[in-house]
Design a protein around this motif. Sequence first.
Motif, PDB file in Angstrom:
ATOM      1  N   ALA A 250       0.819  -1.209   0.000  1.00 38.48           N
ATOM      2  CA  ALA A 250       0.000   0.000   0.000  1.00 38.48           C
ATOM      3  C   ALA A 250       0.852   1.259   0.000  1.00 38.48           C
ATOM      4  CB  ALA A 250      -0.939   0.011   1.206  1.00 38.48           C
ATOM      5  N   ASP A 251       2.054   1.203   0.610  1.00 43.77           N
ATOM      6  CA  ASP A 251       2.892   2.396   0.647  1.00 43.77           C
ATOM      7  C   ASP A 251       3.481   2.717  -0.730  1.00 43.77           C
ATOM      8  OD1 ASP A 251       4.400   0.102   0.732  1.00 43.77           O
ATOM      9  OD2 ASP A 251       5.963   0.941   2.021  1.00 43.77           O
ATOM     10  N   ARG A 252       3.490   1.720  -1.639  1.00 40.06           N
ATOM     11  CA  ARG A 252       3.950   1.974  -3.000  1.00 40.06           C
ATOM     12  C   ARG A 252       2.795   2.100  -3.986  1.00 40.06           C
ATOM     13  NH1 ARG A 252       9.123  -2.235  -3.346  1.00 40.06           N
ATOM     14  NH2 ARG A 252      10.330  -1.233  -1.673  1.00 40.06           N
ATOM     15  N   PHE A 253       1.599   1.889  -3.507  1.00 42.74           N
ATOM     16  CA  PHE A 253       0.385   2.059  -4.299  1.00 42.74           C
ATOM     17  C   PHE A 253       0.072   3.556  -4.344  1.00 42.74           C
ATOM     18  CE2 PHE A 253      -4.379   1.449  -4.653  1.00 42.74           C
ATOM     19  CZ  PHE A 253      -4.348   0.791  -5.877  1.00 42.74           C
ATOM     20  N   PRO A 254      -0.486   4.092  -5.455  1.00 40.22           N
ATOM     21  CA  PRO A 254      -0.812   5.529  -5.493  1.00 40.22           C
ATOM     22  C   PRO A 254      -1.663   5.941  -4.292  1.00 40.22           C
ATOM     23  CG  PRO A 254      -1.100   4.554  -7.655  1.00 40.22           C
ATOM     24  CD  PRO A 254      -0.836   3.415  -6.713  1.00 40.22           C
ATOM     25  N   TRP A 255      -1.369   7.102  -3.727  1.00 39.70           N
ATOM     26  CA  TRP A 255      -2.113   7.577  -2.565  1.00 39.70           C
ATOM     27  C   TRP A 255      -3.235   8.534  -2.948  1.00 39.70           C
ATOM     28  CZ3 TRP A 255       2.121   8.829   1.665  1.00 39.70           C
ATOM     29  CH2 TRP A 255       2.776   7.631   2.004  1.00 39.70           C
ATOM     30  N   ALA A 256      -3.356   8.830  -4.208  1.00 49.18           N
ATOM     31  CA  ALA A 256      -4.389   9.774  -4.646  1.00 49.18           C
ATOM     32  C   ALA A 256      -4.652   9.558  -6.129  1.00 49.18           C
ATOM     33  CB  ALA A 256      -3.939  11.211  -4.399  1.00 49.18           C
ATOM     34  N   GLY A 257      -5.833  10.034  -6.577  1.00 51.55           N
ATOM     35  CA  GLY A 257      -6.146   9.997  -7.989  1.00 51.55           C
ATOM     36  C   GLY A 257      -6.278   8.585  -8.539  1.00 51.55           C
ATOM     37  N   HIS A 258      -6.124   8.461  -9.852  1.00 43.75           N
ATOM     38  CA  HIS A 258      -6.096   7.178 -10.553  1.00 43.75           C
ATOM     39  C   HIS A 258      -7.473   6.515 -10.621  1.00 43.75           C
ATOM     40  CE1 HIS A 258      -1.720   7.307 -10.856  1.00 43.75           C
ATOM     41  NE2 HIS A 258      -1.765   7.843  -9.666  1.00 43.75           N
ATOM     42  N   MET A 259      -7.522   5.424 -11.371  1.00 42.94           N
ATOM     43  CA  MET A 259      -8.776   4.717 -11.626  1.00 42.94           C
ATOM     44  C   MET A 259      -8.715   3.264 -11.179  1.00 42.94           C
ATOM     45  SD  MET A 259     -10.050   6.139 -15.319  1.00 42.94           S
ATOM     46  CE  MET A 259     -10.420   7.889 -15.573  1.00 42.94           C
ATOM     47  N   GLY A 260      -7.722   2.915 -10.370  1.00 40.14           N
ATOM     48  CA  GLY A 260      -7.608   1.546  -9.914  1.00 40.14           C
ATOM     49  C   GLY A 260      -6.895   0.627 -10.876  1.00 40.14           C
ATOM     50  N   LEU A 261      -6.336   1.173 -11.962  1.00 40.88           N
ATOM     51  CA  LEU A 261      -5.738   0.343 -13.005  1.00 40.88           C
ATOM     52  C   LEU A 261      -4.470  -0.364 -12.545  1.00 40.88           C
ATOM     53  CD1 LEU A 261      -6.324   2.768 -15.996  1.00 40.88           C
ATOM     54  CD2 LEU A 261      -7.501   0.598 -15.569  1.00 40.88           C
ATOM     55  N   LYS A 262      -3.849   0.086 -11.469  1.00 43.27           N
ATOM     56  CA  LYS A 262      -2.672  -0.609 -10.938  1.00 43.27           C
ATOM     57  C   LYS A 262      -3.021  -2.037 -10.518  1.00 43.27           C
ATOM     58  CE  LYS A 262       0.146   2.987 -11.090  1.00 43.27           C
ATOM     59  NZ  LYS A 262       1.372   3.002 -11.921  1.00 43.27           N
ATOM     60  N   LEU A 263      -4.299  -2.256 -10.229  1.00 45.94           N
ATOM     61  CA  LEU A 263      -4.749  -3.587  -9.792  1.00 45.94           C
ATOM     62  C   LEU A 263      -5.388  -4.386 -10.921  1.00 45.94           C
ATOM     63  CD1 LEU A 263      -6.226  -2.607  -6.314  1.00 45.94           C
ATOM     64  CD2 LEU A 263      -4.104  -3.850  -6.751  1.00 45.94           C
ATOM     65  N   LEU A 264      -5.261  -3.909 -12.141  1.00 46.00           N
ATOM     66  CA  LEU A 264      -5.922  -4.552 -13.269  1.00 46.00           C
ATOM     67  C   LEU A 264      -5.554  -6.030 -13.406  1.00 46.00           C
ATOM     68  CD1 LEU A 264      -6.654  -3.021 -16.707  1.00 46.00           C
ATOM     69  CD2 LEU A 264      -5.618  -5.278 -16.603  1.00 46.00           C
ATOM     70  N   PRO A 265      -4.269  -6.429 -13.254  1.00 43.74           N
ATOM     71  CA  PRO A 265      -3.958  -7.869 -13.368  1.00 43.74           C
ATOM     72  C   PRO A 265      -4.738  -8.719 -12.370  1.00 43.74           C
ATOM     73  CG  PRO A 265      -1.947  -6.569 -13.508  1.00 43.74           C
ATOM     74  CD  PRO A 265      -3.038  -5.629 -13.098  1.00 43.74           C
ATOM     75  N   LYS A 266      -4.878  -8.230 -11.139  1.00 44.65           N
ATOM     76  CA  LYS A 266      -5.626  -8.986 -10.136  1.00 44.65           C
ATOM     77  C   LYS A 266      -7.127  -8.997 -10.459  1.00 44.65           C
ATOM     78  CE  LYS A 266      -2.431  -8.335  -6.268  1.00 44.65           C
ATOM     79  NZ  LYS A 266      -2.321  -8.077  -4.824  1.00 44.65           N
ATOM     80  N   LEU A 279     -18.556  -5.339 -13.641  1.00 39.68           N
ATOM     81  CA  LEU A 279     -17.568  -4.433 -13.074  1.00 39.68           C
ATOM     82  C   LEU A 279     -18.161  -3.027 -13.093  1.00 39.68           C
ATOM     83  CD1 LEU A 279     -13.750  -4.391 -13.691  1.00 39.68           C
ATOM     84  CD2 LEU A 279     -15.042  -2.262 -13.672  1.00 39.68           C
ATOM     85  N   PHE A 280     -18.435  -2.490 -11.899  1.00 35.52           N
ATOM     86  CA  PHE A 280     -19.040  -1.166 -11.789  1.00 35.52           C
ATOM     87  C   PHE A 280     -17.976  -0.099 -11.576  1.00 35.52           C
ATOM     88  CE2 PHE A 280     -22.836  -3.642 -10.523  1.00 35.52           C
ATOM     89  CZ  PHE A 280     -23.760  -3.052 -11.366  1.00 35.52           C
ATOM     90  N   THR A 281     -18.122   1.002 -12.291  1.00 33.80           N
ATOM     91  CA  THR A 281     -17.325   2.191 -12.023  1.00 33.80           C
ATOM     92  C   THR A 281     -18.294   3.305 -11.623  1.00 33.80           C
ATOM     93  OG1 THR A 281     -17.420   3.152 -14.232  1.00 33.80           O
ATOM     94  CG2 THR A 281     -15.725   1.475 -13.839  1.00 33.80           C
ATOM     95  N   ASN A 282     -17.749   4.414 -11.169  1.00 31.98           N
ATOM     96  CA  ASN A 282     -18.607   5.513 -10.709  1.00 31.98           C
ATOM     97  C   ASN A 282     -18.910   6.536 -11.787  1.00 31.98           C
ATOM     98  OD1 ASN A 282     -18.802   4.425  -8.131  1.00 31.98           O
ATOM     99  ND2 ASN A 282     -16.993   5.519  -7.396  1.00 31.98           N
ATOM    100  N   THR A 283     -18.178   6.505 -12.907  1.00 36.13           N
ATOM    101  CA  THR A 283     -18.417   7.475 -13.975  1.00 36.13           C
ATOM    102  C   THR A 283     -18.346   6.786 -15.332  1.00 36.13           C
ATOM    103  OG1 THR A 283     -16.092   8.087 -14.336  1.00 36.13           O
ATOM    104  CG2 THR A 283     -17.274   9.265 -12.600  1.00 36.13           C
ATOM    105  N   ARG A 284     -18.956   7.399 -16.308  1.00 35.15           N
ATOM    106  CA  ARG A 284     -18.914   6.846 -17.669  1.00 35.15           C
ATOM    107  C   ARG A 284     -17.491   6.885 -18.226  1.00 35.15           C
ATOM    108  NH1 ARG A 284     -24.502   9.670 -20.042  1.00 35.15           N
ATOM    109  NH2 ARG A 284     -25.749   9.163 -18.206  1.00 35.15           N
ATOM    110  N   SER A 285     -16.739   7.909 -17.868  1.00 33.88           N
ATOM    111  CA  SER A 285     -15.352   7.993 -18.335  1.00 33.88           C
ATOM    112  C   SER A 285     -14.535   6.812 -17.820  1.00 33.88           C
ATOM    113  CB  SER A 285     -14.719   9.309 -17.867  1.00 33.88           C
ATOM    114  OG  SER A 285     -15.407  10.424 -18.385  1.00 33.88           O
ATOM    115  N   VAL A 289     -12.498   3.768 -19.956  1.00 37.05           N
ATOM    116  CA  VAL A 289     -11.082   3.459 -19.773  1.00 37.05           C
ATOM    117  C   VAL A 289     -10.885   2.000 -19.361  1.00 37.05           C
ATOM    118  CG1 VAL A 289      -9.040   3.962 -18.380  1.00 37.05           C
ATOM    119  CG2 VAL A 289     -10.434   5.840 -19.261  1.00 37.05           C
ATOM    120  N   TRP A 290     -11.680   1.514 -18.407  1.00 39.21           N
ATOM    121  CA  TRP A 290     -11.525   0.139 -17.940  1.00 39.21           C
ATOM    122  C   TRP A 290     -11.816  -0.865 -19.064  1.00 39.21           C
ATOM    123  CZ3 TRP A 290      -9.856  -2.898 -14.009  1.00 39.21           C
ATOM    124  CH2 TRP A 290      -9.339  -2.241 -12.894  1.00 39.21           C
ATOM    125  N   TYR A 291     -12.775  -0.561 -19.884  1.00 35.49           N
ATOM    126  CA  TYR A 291     -13.072  -1.440 -21.026  1.00 35.49           C
ATOM    127  C   TYR A 291     -11.841  -1.576 -21.922  1.00 35.49           C
ATOM    128  CZ  TYR A 291     -15.238  -3.034 -25.394  1.00 35.49           C
ATOM    129  OH  TYR A 291     -15.547  -3.736 -26.532  1.00 35.49           O
TER     130      TYR A 291
END
Length: 830
Positions: A250-266, A279-285, A289-291
């Motif tokens: 978690a200390d090397r995981f982004p602390w702000a912003g982003h869309m969760g893509l760092k965890l995409l492999p998992k 897979l639900f996101t909070n915005t259409r944007s 991106v996730w698609y």
Amino acid sequence: MKERPATDNIRHPKKNSELSPSLMQRFYSGRKWEPFEHQVAAYRAYLEGYSGLLNAPTGTGKTAAIWLPIIEKLTGKSVSSRSSRKIKVIWITPLRALARDTEESLKRICAELETDWNIKRRTGDSSSATRTSITRKPPDCLITTPESLHVLISGSKNQELFSSLDTVVADEWHELTGSKRGIMTELALAYLRYLQPELSVWGMSATIGNLEEAMNVLAGSDHKQQQKFKLIRSGVKKKIRMQTLLPDRADRFPWAGHMGLKLLPKVEEIIGDSRTTLLFTNTRSQTEVWYQKLLEYEPGLAGQIAIHHGSVDKSLREWVEQAIRDEKLKVVISTSSLDLGVDFSPVETVIQVGSPKGVARYLQRAGRSGHQPGSESRIWFVPTHGMELIEADALHRAASANRIESRPLYDKPLDVLLQFLSTLAAGNGFSPDDTLAMTRKTVTYRNLTDAEWQWALRFLSTGGEALRSYPDYKKLEYTGGLYALTDKKQLRRHRLSIGTIVDDPVLKVQYLKGGFLGTIEESFISRMRSGDVFLFAGKWLTIVRLKDMTVYVRRSKKKRGIVSRWMGGRMQLSSQLAGEIRAVFEKLSEGVFDTAESRAIARIITVQSERSRIPRNNELLAEQFKSREGYHLFFYPVEGRAIHEGMASLVSWRIARKIPVTFSLAMNDFGFELLSDQHIDLTPDLLKDLFSPDDLVSDLTAAINASEMSRRHFREIARVAGLVFSGYPGNPKGARHLQASSEMLFDVFRKYDPENLLIGQAVSEVLNRQIDLRRLKAAVDRIAGQEIVVQPLQKPSPFCIPILADRLRGQLSSEELEDRIKKMQQQIIS
């Protein structure tokens, strides 16, 4: 109960020997099922003449519980021949996707029972031919939305259309409660009860904090109606497995912003292990991106992955919904367009990317999986940054304890009333005395005064003091004891404007040689030119030209460009979840790391404790440090972005009243920042004054420039009230034009008609809805009883970084922002 085969893990409640025979017994015995107790209770109550609200978890048969007794009561007695059918049942749903799913569910039940019911749906997606056929040859059961129901009420033959109406069902009532769309439903119910005094009204709802209040809104304020209403609560506890997808560090995981893509492999691993995943996101944007990123990471998903949100073309949305049922898709990336009671039995897993900002919304989305009796719902929370792990911890604690948010109600919004009166006038006209009595039978307008009523009639008839010289604002004529809307141009404009959802004007997106893809907001596309590339409906598109409110595009060979954006993307942290987060902070301050999330973030919390502190329940933490940008002052009330926006304005205004200084403001859900060019000495007296409840409303009104905010907000009220027209289909008016027109009207009213009640409504909604004055008052009262701990810093603390990132987001590209955040994290951890 949904039509699924009996399985070993289905719960079989104790059989009730007094269960009514005939239809219900026949339906369940054919499936080797026994109904849940809440299904039996609803069945009996309906046939005994009661109305009510059925509260039960997702997948426990709410639809069948209401539909079966309707069929039993009305089949043979009320369902007429095809040539003389009239509407017997209206089924109101808040979403188009839910309307389609409901239609299929009701038809399946009728087919299995060999019952000849004609069922149709009418929504904003319906073709003109479908709309015409519903009026000319009404179905036995009409599935519709609040807006489409009001369009029917505006028709001249509405009384004949509803002359045989027996029952109205409000599906997902918790979703409509506390919204202007819910008020539209209330008013429609009042009118339908006026036509049919013995009307049966039933609601279906998931749990909300003020469930009984939600039931009272559905029942109305009339005492006789309330006596006929029952609240039926299910005793079934839905099994929900909630897990957080944790980063390796978690200390090397982004602390702000982003869309969760760092965890995409998992995330891809979870998708691979499930039959079907939503897979639900909070915005259409984020959805777009996730698609794209999932397809890039795992090309094998091609043909098994789809995208679903409200701007995608209707035919594509419907194809996606059916493909989920047919198990043709491995994963669907969606916004809230699929988070209500749509029955997708193949869905095994739900993934929530980013905090949903509310407990009820999280549980609602979790219920999209395991959508059958006895099945377990599974949901994974995917944090988009490290600090969101605290939200995940709080969210799971609250959800496990079933601590759900309430939905605050509106108090007699006059814009909705003006629209409704115009709708009645467009139909058969209305009697002022009868309509006033009818309107007061709603909870929202039960306290409507005679003066407010007379003002509404005068305003619609004359345009009021300021607009009486302009014929376009003299809508209603009073003849023969009725108010009527007869002008054909006004009639058409009104019917096209029915509704309370005020969106940015949209343009069609269409291939230069090919089909229609969906719609995009004007405010986004207006900043682009021919040749620009943007991501829409999961495809990279090149703009060819813009003509006749259509963006003509072709597929782009480039895989980079601008991600489509829509207004209203930010979701507000609920007060319930905010309180849960503060409770988590209390545990962390005591060194208690008793959950997977808290243990994952332990390193960050330790650094925060060493550099500053973790605020306890009786404390408000303030942090100060100096950088090249200036002097930073942070406060952490943990009340949510919307509250912090008002609080930051209030605190900065109160400081500036004592010390000549100018601030830049930034905020997130945990706290807010004041950035200035001089140090602020936070003396005990100053701190006491900053968060004092004294003169709160007047200070806040001055601090946020409530008059100017009300002026901007007036666009929504003016549109709903019918003062500005958004344009005809295919030729909408631009956002700037609508804003300018509404602001001009606001200024005219303020100068020449200062008693205009819509001005007061605009101010009230800014304070009570945008700023949430009630909640801000509660927060200030809480802080006034706390110790304010001021912590000087040499460098930013972990808590600072997300707020700093929020301010920098508007100044830097996403890549530059990511680099800045990394550097700040490294400075803190090293």
